[in-house]
Design an enzyme around this catalytic site. Structure first.
Site, PDB file in Angstrom:
ATOM      1  N   HIS A   7     -16.895  21.700  -4.024  1.00 38.02           N
ATOM      2  CA  HIS A   7     -16.584  20.565  -4.081  1.00 38.02           C
ATOM      3  C   HIS A   7     -16.936  19.057  -4.676  1.00 38.02           C
ATOM      4  O   HIS A   7     -17.739  18.970  -2.679  1.00 38.02           O
ATOM      5  CB  HIS A   7     -14.864  20.655  -3.138  1.00 38.02           C
ATOM      6  CG  HIS A   7     -14.457  19.855  -2.472  1.00 38.02           C
ATOM      7  ND1 HIS A   7     -14.462  19.902  -1.230  1.00 38.02           N
ATOM      8  CD2 HIS A   7     -13.785  18.073  -3.187  1.00 38.02           C
ATOM      9  CE1 HIS A   7     -12.973  18.859  -0.893  1.00 38.02           C
ATOM     10  NE2 HIS A   7     -13.228  17.916  -2.529  1.00 38.02           N
ATOM     11  N   ARG A  71     -13.405  11.367  -8.524  1.00 40.69           N
ATOM     12  CA  ARG A  71     -13.107  10.511  -6.866  1.00 40.69           C
ATOM     13  C   ARG A  71     -12.165  10.975  -6.706  1.00 40.69           C
ATOM     14  O   ARG A  71     -10.504  10.346  -7.488  1.00 40.69           O
ATOM     15  CB  ARG A  71     -13.618   9.141  -6.680  1.00 40.69           C
ATOM     16  CG  ARG A  71     -13.327   8.486  -5.544  1.00 40.69           C
ATOM     17  CD  ARG A  71     -13.738   7.548  -5.638  1.00 40.69           C
ATOM     18  NE  ARG A  71     -14.104   6.944  -4.714  1.00 40.69           N
ATOM     19  CZ  ARG A  71     -14.608   6.032  -3.720  1.00 40.69           C
ATOM     20  NH1 ARG A  71     -15.411   4.814  -4.940  1.00 40.69           N
ATOM     21  NH2 ARG A  71     -15.442   6.072  -2.472  1.00 40.69           N
ATOM     22  N   ALA A  72     -11.410  11.727  -5.513  1.00 37.33           N
ATOM     23  CA  ALA A  72      -9.737  11.727  -5.633  1.00 37.33           C
ATOM     24  C   ALA A  72      -9.283  10.738  -4.445  1.00 37.33           C
ATOM     25  O   ALA A  72      -8.188  10.595  -4.879  1.00 37.33           O
ATOM     26  CB  ALA A  72     -10.334  13.470  -3.983  1.00 37.33           C
ATOM     27  N   SER A  73      -9.252   9.823  -3.505  1.00 37.41           N
ATOM     28  CA  SER A  73      -9.205   8.975  -3.253  1.00 37.41           C
ATOM     29  C   SER A  73      -8.710   7.978  -4.128  1.00 37.41           C
ATOM     30  O   SER A  73      -7.149   6.829  -4.113  1.00 37.41           O
ATOM     31  CB  SER A  73      -9.678   7.769  -1.914  1.00 37.41           C
ATOM     32  OG  SER A  73     -11.262   7.878  -3.310  1.00 37.41           O
ATOM     33  N   HIS A 178      -4.889  18.917  -3.495  1.00 38.28           N
ATOM     34  CA  HIS A 178      -6.025  17.810  -2.632  1.00 38.28           C
ATOM     35  C   HIS A 178      -5.452  16.679  -3.012  1.00 38.28           C
ATOM     36  O   HIS A 178      -4.686  16.369  -4.144  1.00 38.28           O
ATOM     37  CB  HIS A 178      -7.133  17.997  -3.465  1.00 38.28           C
ATOM     38  CG  HIS A 178      -8.807  16.910  -2.549  1.00 38.28           C
ATOM     39  ND1 HIS A 178      -8.530  15.685  -2.055  1.00 38.28           N
ATOM     40  CD2 HIS A 178      -9.886  17.163  -2.430  1.00 38.28           C
ATOM     41  CE1 HIS A 178      -9.245  15.761  -1.679  1.00 38.28           C
ATOM     42  NE2 HIS A 178     -10.399  16.127  -1.938  1.00 38.28           N
ATOM     43  N   TYR A 194      -5.698  13.846   4.306  1.00 33.27           N
ATOM     44  CA  TYR A 194      -6.617  14.823   3.296  1.00 33.27           C
ATOM     45  C   TYR A 194      -6.528  16.498   4.384  1.00 33.27           C
ATOM     46  O   TYR A 194      -5.800  17.170   3.952  1.00 33.27           O
ATOM     47  CB  TYR A 194      -7.945  14.442   3.643  1.00 33.27           C
ATOM     48  CG  TYR A 194      -8.361  14.172   2.399  1.00 33.27           C
ATOM     49  CD1 TYR A 194      -7.484  13.155   2.002  1.00 33.27           C
ATOM     50  CD2 TYR A 194      -9.321  13.777   2.169  1.00 33.27           C
ATOM     51  CE1 TYR A 194      -7.942  11.856   0.614  1.00 33.27           C
ATOM     52  CE2 TYR A 194     -10.031  13.110   0.623  1.00 33.27           C
ATOM     53  CZ  TYR A 194      -9.421  12.276   0.130  1.00 33.27           C
ATOM     54  OH  TYR A 194      -9.939  11.618  -0.721  1.00 33.27           O
ATOM     55  N   GLU A 284     -17.855  18.202  -0.464  1.00 33.77           N
ATOM     56  CA  GLU A 284     -16.947  17.249  -0.578  1.00 33.77           C
ATOM     57  C   GLU A 284     -17.976  15.536  -0.877  1.00 33.77           C
ATOM     58  O   GLU A 284     -18.081  14.824  -0.739  1.00 33.77           O
ATOM     59  CB  GLU A 284     -16.759  16.591   0.495  1.00 33.77           C
ATOM     60  CG  GLU A 284     -15.173  16.305   0.609  1.00 33.77           C
ATOM     61  CD  GLU A 284     -14.493  16.411   1.758  1.00 33.77           C
ATOM     62  OE1 GLU A 284     -15.046  16.473   2.981  1.00 33.77           O
ATOM     63  OE2 GLU A 284     -13.733  15.092   1.914  1.00 33.77           O
ATOM     64  N   ARG A 290     -20.635   9.386   5.621  1.00 35.82           N
ATOM     65  CA  ARG A 290     -21.871   9.749   4.225  1.00 35.82           C
ATOM     66  C   ARG A 290     -22.793   9.505   5.740  1.00 35.82           C
ATOM     67  O   ARG A 290     -24.107   9.251   4.928  1.00 35.82           O
ATOM     68  CB  ARG A 290     -22.279   8.808   3.748  1.00 35.82           C
ATOM     69  CG  ARG A 290     -20.336   8.354   2.441  1.00 35.82           C
ATOM     70  CD  ARG A 290     -20.081   7.068   1.704  1.00 35.82           C
ATOM     71  NE  ARG A 290     -19.965   6.801   0.796  1.00 35.82           N
ATOM     72  CZ  ARG A 290     -19.462   7.333  -0.340  1.00 35.82           C
ATOM     73  NH1 ARG A 290     -20.755   6.726  -1.147  1.00 35.82           N
ATOM     74  NH2 ARG A 290     -18.794   7.155  -1.271  1.00 35.82           N
TER      75      ARG A 290
END
Lengths: 341, 341
Positions: A7, A71-73, A178, A194, A284, A290
């Protein structure tokens, strides 16, 4: 033992990629705005963003291969229409392909899909085929809520999704479930949307009977399976109340959880209640969280440390780090075998 | 030590109560249908439903007092309009009052609110006042999503909710954040919608700054806090990324989790990561999951067993079972003290 991170997202793509997206969005607002042209991005620009981020962290933390997707977002399927989603998705996937070509030993590709609210999922089949057959990708990210937090699509067990599942089975690729950004102010993306989507998808699988129709279909539910392992008793009990078979047969032959759970007690619970065969190492990163955990001095998303610290056998660790990923992603296994790994 | 169950619903109300509701719904469909009249329910009927269920289980499992509210899944704020919700809510709360009057040592009341999609929350203030001041209730259940799974209300940190919070503070009563049934086919009520709402509310509190405006406002997030304890590292990390103070100061002076987590490893995690002062014993019975866990031979929702099995001090157990509830519900503390408890 190979360390396969199932991921990872290209959250650090070059600015030109985002500029292309900005042009797309500008054109949406004003049809007279210039037609966006695909970003010109040099190999060096890609190297810079990867080597300073994902590749650096991969080496620092001791992973070998990252299963890498856009990038998922920013998939943001709720923005614009189908054509916008198609164009943006293609650009995102092509960029992943370039990363994989530059670092074939470190990254393998997973694709975004050109979903759009109200559009049949069959319209995503072609991009899946292109990415798997032409670009060598090994899976996809499937968004159960293309509306971005309004949840207007049918549940994942609905026949709406079947044409896409048929293609997944044919190509023998799994999907990570996702969602993307949320345009519903109730849901923070990484803190609520999420996790809710993960939990929601799992409960849909309990309610339905999808894996009777698709016995070889495979899903990864990320973020440690949302709330599911913490509430494992509730889900076992609900399956019983709904007169479903035990979860091991009804769902867990087809559903896998990653290890994107950012503290040791969470990972301890995951491994305690979920069968080792259903757990895939994932971080992820560079992703949702972060920072450095002041309680440990380590990065929250350095999830390998939590697995390393588990008192389970080496063979169990090998399954989490390598074996399960090779089983769930047969095309990854092929790639690794072709390299003698 | 008293054992106070902070989360019980009247899921076994007499049939006549549901018939009244059915009449209400029939009238909604057909304005010519008879006007519903409040159900006539005898004390014996109430005794029968309570003694065979909640009271029996209370005694069997060793609890002393249950904080008791109307069935959550049938609040159904999304059905009908404000007048329907007002009428139904009043009937539900009046029934709780009758249970409390019949068994004053075993139950204390918490009220449902006459919420309705798009209706200002200030319209719920009067019923809260009635229940607390006239009926002696000690708290309320606040639905963050009166739309039933479409999430059309503003986040709980929005000023929309402030008139209600002002009254809560004035009356010194907490709210349990509790959604009702889902009319969105994506969300199974007890398997997805409930847990998602818990997770969502917590993240809203991280994003906002509500407790700066209301330092004494108190919420119970049920079902063990949704996904939050399992993802405690994620939430600590997100608070940090959003430049919020540490959660202990920013949220956890005002937010409490119950123990409606139906297996030992989940409760173990809860107690490991969440401060004991933030945990209130709760069972949600007779509720979401009614069966027996084949792995233990005990009822899934017999959550007292999980607390009993914890290796924590007796004084910590006393906080979970009694002390925290008396602190979060000062009106409960008053009632108990008036009885010499």
């Amino acid at each position: 033992m190979l360390i396969i991170d199932c991921h990872g997202h290209y959250t650090t793509a070059p600015d030109a990629h985002q500029k292309f997206r900005d042009q797309q969005l500008a054109k949406l607002k004003d049809p007279l705005a210039p037609t966006p042209t695909t970003a010109r991005i040099s190999d060096d620009e890609i190297r810079e963003t990867i080597e300073k981020n994902q590749l650096k962290l991969q080496k620092q933390r001791g992973a070998d291969v990252t299963i890498f997707s856009p990038r998922a977002s920013t998939m943001a399927h709720h923005v614009g229409d189908e054509a916008v989603s198609q164009q943006w998705t293609r650009a995102c996937n092509d960029l992943i392909k370039r990363v994989v070509d530059l670092y074939p030993e470190n990254f393998v590709g997973v694709c975004q899909l050109p979903q759009s609210p109200g559009v049949p999922i069959s319209h995503s089949v072609q991009e899946l085929e292109r990415c798997v057959q032409d670009l060598g990708f090994i899976g996809c990210n499937l968004n159960p809520d293309p509306s971005g937090g309004h949840w207007t699509a049918p549940p994942l067990t609905d026949r709406h999704w079947y044409p896409f599942y048929e293609k997944m089975v044919e190509l023998d690729v799994p999907a990570m479930i996702h969602v993307s950004a949320s345009c519903n102010p109730n849901f923070h993306a990484t803190g609520a949307h999420y996790i809710n989507a993960d939990t929601t998808a799992f409960m849909q699988f309990i309610e339905g009977n999808l894996f009777k129709d698709f016995p070889t279909l495979r899903f990864i539910i990320p973020h440690g399976g949302g709330a599911v392992p913490y509430h494992w008793g509730r889900y076992r009990g609900l399956a019983d109340m709904l007169k479903r078979p035990p979860l091991a047969q009804h769902v867990m032959k087809n559903v896998f959880f990653d290890t994107c759970v950012y503290h040791q007690p969470g990972i301890d619970l995951l491994v305690k209640v979920i069968d080792i065969d259903n757990i895939l190492f994932g971080s992820e990163m560079v992703g949702a969280v972060r920072g450095i955990d002041p309680e440990t001095g380590n990065y929250f998303d350095d999830t390998k440390r939590y697995i390393d610290a588990l008192s389970i056998s080496d063979s169990d660790k090998r399954r989490i780090f390598e074996g399960n990923a090779r089983r769930v992603f047969p095309r990854l296994d092929e790639i690794l075998k072709s390299r003698g790994l």
